[in-house]
Write a protein that holds these residues in place. Structure first.
Motif, PDB file in Angstrom:
ATOM      1  N   ALA A   3      35.660 -42.867 -35.169  1.00 48.58           N
ATOM      2  CA  ALA A   3      35.750 -42.960 -33.719  1.00 48.58           C
ATOM      3  C   ALA A   3      37.176 -42.672 -33.250  1.00 48.58           C
ATOM      4  O   ALA A   3      37.386 -42.045 -32.229  1.00 48.58           O
ATOM      5  N   ALA A   4      38.160 -43.138 -34.029  1.00 52.68           N
ATOM      6  CA  ALA A   4      39.547 -42.928 -33.609  1.00 52.68           C
ATOM      7  C   ALA A   4      39.864 -41.436 -33.570  1.00 52.68           C
ATOM      8  O   ALA A   4      40.512 -40.955 -32.652  1.00 52.68           O
ATOM      9  N   LEU A  27      40.112 -34.390 -22.299  1.00 56.12           N
ATOM     10  CA  LEU A  27      40.243 -34.947 -20.952  1.00 56.12           C
ATOM     11  C   LEU A  27      41.515 -34.438 -20.283  1.00 56.12           C
ATOM     12  O   LEU A  27      41.515 -34.084 -19.102  1.00 56.12           O
ATOM     13  N   PHE A  28      42.590 -34.367 -21.074  1.00 53.38           N
ATOM     14  CA  PHE A  28      43.848 -33.848 -20.528  1.00 53.38           C
ATOM     15  C   PHE A  28      43.688 -32.400 -20.087  1.00 53.38           C
ATOM     16  O   PHE A  28      44.076 -32.031 -18.964  1.00 53.38           O
ATOM     17  N   GLY A  79      37.648 -39.135 -33.066  1.00 50.35           N
ATOM     18  CA  GLY A  79      36.913 -38.670 -31.900  1.00 50.35           C
ATOM     19  C   GLY A  79      37.654 -38.980 -30.613  1.00 50.35           C
ATOM     20  O   GLY A  79      37.702 -38.164 -29.700  1.00 50.35           O
ATOM     21  N   ALA A  80      38.262 -40.156 -30.573  1.00 50.70           N
ATOM     22  CA  ALA A  80      38.987 -40.556 -29.372  1.00 50.70           C
ATOM     23  C   ALA A  80      40.193 -39.647 -29.148  1.00 50.70           C
ATOM     24  O   ALA A  80      40.521 -39.305 -28.012  1.00 50.70           O
ATOM     25  N   GLN A  81      40.846 -39.239 -30.237  1.00 48.74           N
ATOM     26  CA  GLN A  81      41.978 -38.322 -30.102  1.00 48.74           C
ATOM     27  C   GLN A  81      41.513 -36.975 -29.550  1.00 48.74           C
ATOM     28  O   GLN A  81      42.117 -36.428 -28.628  1.00 48.74           O
ATOM     29  N   ASP A  82      40.409 -36.434 -30.120  1.00 46.88           N
ATOM     30  CA  ASP A  82      39.867 -35.178 -29.593  1.00 46.88           C
ATOM     31  C   ASP A  82      39.512 -35.319 -28.118  1.00 46.88           C
ATOM     32  O   ASP A  82      39.777 -34.417 -27.310  1.00 46.88           O
ATOM     33  N   ALA A  83      38.895 -36.447 -27.787  1.00 51.10           N
ATOM     34  CA  ALA A  83      38.476 -36.663 -26.400  1.00 51.10           C
ATOM     35  C   ALA A  83      39.688 -36.722 -25.473  1.00 51.10           C
ATOM     36  O   ALA A  83      39.654 -36.198 -24.359  1.00 51.10           O
ATOM     37  N   LEU A  84      40.754 -37.337 -25.957  1.00 46.38           N
ATOM     38  CA  LEU A  84      41.980 -37.440 -25.157  1.00 46.38           C
ATOM     39  C   LEU A  84      42.518 -36.049 -24.834  1.00 46.38           C
ATOM     40  O   LEU A  84      42.892 -35.752 -23.693  1.00 46.38           O
ATOM     41  N   VAL A  85      42.541 -35.185 -25.839  1.00 49.60           N
ATOM     42  CA  VAL A  85      43.013 -33.816 -25.631  1.00 49.60           C
ATOM     43  C   VAL A  85      42.108 -33.107 -24.617  1.00 49.60           C
ATOM     44  O   VAL A  85      42.591 -32.471 -23.670  1.00 49.60           O
TER      45      VAL A  85
END
Lengths: 385, 385
Positions: B6-7, B17-18, B9-15
């Protein structure tokens, strides 16, 4: 994915987000009325609605993203209250606290594993799980107590950045040992990349924005400087994550850079609703990861007690020593402020579990340790402040 | 899921979203400087970074959730500016506009499909894709133009609620025909459930909150009434979704209920940053769904032109007739305001595609129609206001 499958997923996510936010806020409300620190209520609410107790909500990918944004906006707000000059003033001490605060718990955890007769890899992961502090938890408590700009708080924040850099470098070594082997080059690159990123953003970023404050103002797409500042926060968080650092280091630096501008009070005001909305997901998510079932036997409970005691004592001793020069109350504040392991311990446990090094029991023990060290800090800090 | 997967995934999601937020804001900035309505820039930015052109970002589950929250907060803000008494005053006309505005495009789309020699199921889905208005798009434009509280705007909003109830009932019939058959009971229950939900919330909810305004104040977990109001918004949106209505209907009603309280100006102020942060994801997400590749042949383009012309003309005529009694400029405003199909058309196309009724070309045509009707509205409305 077709839009409709996503639409059904979005509806499920909407329900989950509502339930988690409601539970976290009710937990906080309960804690406040009992005179307890609010984040304890949010974490316990996560435990309660999670798989361990009621089983209403599972920690999933969407919640993870909301949790991540929660701690990102949290550290952004903390950065907004930090001044580069003040951070520099505590630099040497923060370096000592961060360095000792990683090394002693790491060595302690490793030795504990070896003493229990675990293999090298398990012992290394146990050390890694104990080493890193969760800057998010302590920052939230200090902000809450209005002590965000004391010398102790700045030392904790500076130490947390140092802590993160060293811990991530060490973690890459540990993961290397249990996997394809350690590449000195990649470990060195990670370390150098991190230091360069932090140095460039903290020093050049502040100067650039001080010289061209119009960056926050020029876009006509926003009435306040909020969205440009939020973009800076998300962008630096994303870059930090890509380098291999924690995303929150980038968010913290972004806040610090904006803090140097004239717009900072306005951005602080405008970011409040985002700061109210996202962080509860972060705290509840920590609680959602707890597995009480796997801790329900005397052996596991004993192990949990031992690991938690070790995590607390090693961090306390190391940071107390590192904080030499402050008065005793401030030294205690720094030492206790560095105790919470929060999401960092959980992430390391997750890496070990995915790599097949750590079994379910040890995973649950490490997560339990992360949550217990997190629950201990707020009341202690409250008394010290 | 383990936290580490998940972490990552969260990093990919952060990129992601930015990138999406940055692109949407740059698109908006460009449109503003060219004197064009900002949401057009946000949608086109989505097309540009999406699979059709640059292929940097795919529409995924996390983005879908942010898009959903975007339109939820959008309609919440619209609700905050709507008064129940004003809505009642336009009730009869809104009912006529909503009813005619669904039926004529549905019949038109169905007849068009039959004329093309498509099967019954395809024709029904084509009718369904044309019938429903996207309240989110029109509301955003009217808010932007500062025309959120005109008689025309209220008529559009009331009609959008009626539109949604009728369209969703009809859609459940269409899905039934192409699947397990139509159950009169379940269609009836959906219709009755929707009407009861809307009636109870709009009438009893407002009275309850007017009598016990302390609900927004009592919790000590928040300085303003923001979080209780946000919880009300998410809660009613989730309930509306569970009933089978669009979640935004619940969000709109929540806003209308809060609007009746003393706290409404304070909540309006506090919700602004959430309103600035989430909706760009909604508009960019619409653009991300466009598939220019599937439209790159004369047959598909011709079909797109025909379907779009039909979608515009049927909605215009029906709503012009329904809005009788207003002066001509306001009738035109209502008629053009109901034209955008936005996310609703895309969702219907997705259902048809998942059910195997609609092929890739027709899917792309319907999404294209939804985006084109959406792009046409803002400049037209701007001129009329």
């Amino acid at each position: 994915m077709t839009p409709v499958a996503a639409a059904a997923g979005a509806q499920d996510a909407l329900v989950t987000l509502f339930v988690v936010l409601l539970a976290a806020k009710l937990g906080e409300e309960g804690c406040r009325r009992l005179g307890q620190p609010p984040i304890i209520g949010e974490i316990l609410a996560g435990v309660l609605i999670g798989p361990s107790v009621l089983g209403i909500v599972e920690p999933d990918a969407v919640l993870e993203v909301f949790a991540e944004l929660g701690v990102v906006f949290l550290l952004f707000v903390v950065g907004l209250e930090s001044r580069l000059a003040d951070m520099r003033a505590v630099g040497g001490r923060a370096l000592r606290v961060g360095l000792l605060g990683v090394l002693l718990p790491f060595v302690g955890g490793f030795a504990f594993g070896e003493a229990l007769g675990e293999g090298l890899e398990v012992s290394l992961f146990l050390g890694a799980a104990l080493m890193a502090t969760s800057a998010g938890i302590t920052s939230a408590v200090l902000l809450e107590l209005g002590a965000g700009d004391s010398a102790a708080a700045r030392t904790i924040l500076g130490a947390a950045v140092v802590d993160d850099v060293i811990a991530l470098t060490l973690l890459s070594v540990v993961v290397g040992v249990s996997g394809d082997g350690v590449s000195v080059t990649s470990v060195g690159l990670l370390l150098i990349g991190s230091v360069i990123f932090i140095g460039v953003v903290a020093i050049a970023g502040s100067r650039l924005l001080a010289r061209y404050p119009a960056v926050l103002r020029a876009p006509s797409f926003t009435e306040t400087g909020l969205l440009p500042a939020v973009l800076l926060c998300l962008g630096l968080a994303a870059v930090a994550g890509e380098i291999g650092l924690a995303a929150i280091i980038g968010a913290f630096l972004a806040g610090m850079v904006v803090a140097e501008t004239k717009e900072h009070t306005e951005v602080e005001e405008a970011v409040k609703p985002l700061y109210a909305f996202f962080p509860p997901f972060f705290f509840a998510f920590i609680g959602l990861n707890v597995d009480l079932g796997a801790l329900a036997d005397p052996g596991a409970l004993g192990l949990l007690a031992g690991v938690t005691a070790l995590a607390i004592s090693t961090k306390l001793i190391a940071c107390w020593i590192g904080a030499a020069g402050l008065d005793p109350r401030e030294r205690a504040l720094v030492a206790f402020g560095m105790v919470p392991r929060g999401e960092v311990g959980i992430i390391v446990a997750g890496i070990g579990s995915t790599a097949g090094v750590i079994d379910d029991e040890l995973f649950a023990v490490i997560v339990g340790m992360a949550v217990l060290t997190t629950l201990i800090a707020p009341p202690t800090l409250k008394r010290l402040v």
